[in-house]
Design a protein around this motif. Sequence first.
Motif: not given
Length: 373
Positions: A47, A50-51, A238, A241-242, A269, A355
Motif C-alpha cells: 500500500w 496513503g503513506r 481512508s 486515516y492515511y 475505513q 505498514r
Amino acid sequence: MRVIVVGGGVVGTMHAWQAVERGHEVVQIEREAEARGASLRNFGQIWVSGRAGGEELQTALRARELWEQIGAEVPGLGFRAIGSLTPVRNAREYAVAEAAAARPDAAARGYELVTAARAREINPALRGAFEAALWCERDAAVEPRTAQLHLRGALEASGRYTFLPGREVREVVGDGAVRDDHGDVHRGDAVVLATGAWLSGLVRELVPDLPVRRVRLQMMQTAPLGEELTTSIADADSFRYYPAYRSGALDVLNAEQAQAPVAAAHKMQLLMVQRRDGGLTIGDTHEYEHPFAFDTLEDPYEYLTEVVESFLGRPLPKIRHRWAGVYAQCTDTTRVVHRQHVADGVWLVTGPGGRGMTCSPAIAETTANELGW
C-alpha cells in the motif's frame, strides 16, 4: 555471518531473506508452529498510496520494488501489480482526492484522479454509484496467508537457512546468543528480534519503556466473487486515516461530512482486496485501548457489507471467515518502525503498525545495511 532471527512473521522472514541473499547463514525461531499474527491476518496489500511523504513513502516505494523482485523469484507469493481505486461520491470527497493528486510526490505514487467511467474501465466490477475515483498505479498485493510459507521454501533451497518452530526465546545469554524454552542456546554474529505484537516477556525485560502499542482490528473474507476485481478498493474514510491525504480539503471533509456513527465508533475505513481464489478480504476497524475485547462485533461487518455492495452494485458473496488481529505500532506514528540495539549483538525491530506487510522488505534491507551485513 550467522544471523539469528526471532519471529516467523513477514518482518522476521524478510530479515532472514536479506541475510541469506547476502550470503549469510540464518536460523529463524518461531514460538508457534507457524506464524499466526498480523502477518497472516491482513489484506496482503503493498500500500503505497496513503503513506506520509518523506521517509515513509520512500520506504514503501523501495519495498514495492523489492516485493516485485522477490515475487519474480518466488511466484507462490502471488505478487500482483494491481493498483488501487478509491471511489468518491460528492464534492467534498472529490476535493480531498484532487488535493492528493496535486501533491508534489503524486507521480511517484502513481496518483491520477479519474472519472467514474474511466474507473469502471480499470475495474469493471465497480458497477455502483460514485462520481470519480483516485487511482494509485503503484499499489500491489500478495497472498498473506501463504507468503511466509513460500518465502521459507525459497530460503530452505539456499542450504543456508533453518526454521525452528515451537520455540519461544526466553533469554539473551551473551553477545549474539539467546536461549529458548527448550534450554537450547542459539549463537550468531547478530540476533534480530522481530517479535511483532508480542511485547511482553523478553521484550519487556529488554525494553521496559518500549514506545510501541498494540492495535486490534476486525476483518472478513468472502466466498469467490465470481468475477475479477482488478484493483484493490478503498473508500473515502481512508482519507481520514492515511497521512497522505491531509490537506485543507480533508479538514473541510471532517468538519462538514461526519462518518457514519458505526464507522466513527470503530475508527473504520474500507479496504478490499481479492484473493487468488476469488474471495474478497474486507476490513477494517481500529481499537487502541488495551485490554482488547475477545469477541468480534457484527455492526462493523454489516456496515462494511453495505459500503462494498454500494460500490459493486451487487450483493456480496457469502462471508466465510471473520477474524480479529493485533499488530504493533510505534506510538510516534511518524516513525516507520522501531529499531533498537537492546543488548550486545541483539537488535529489536518492531512497531511498523499497518505498514508491516507493505514495508517489511525495505525495513529488513535497512537493518541489514545498518548492521553491516
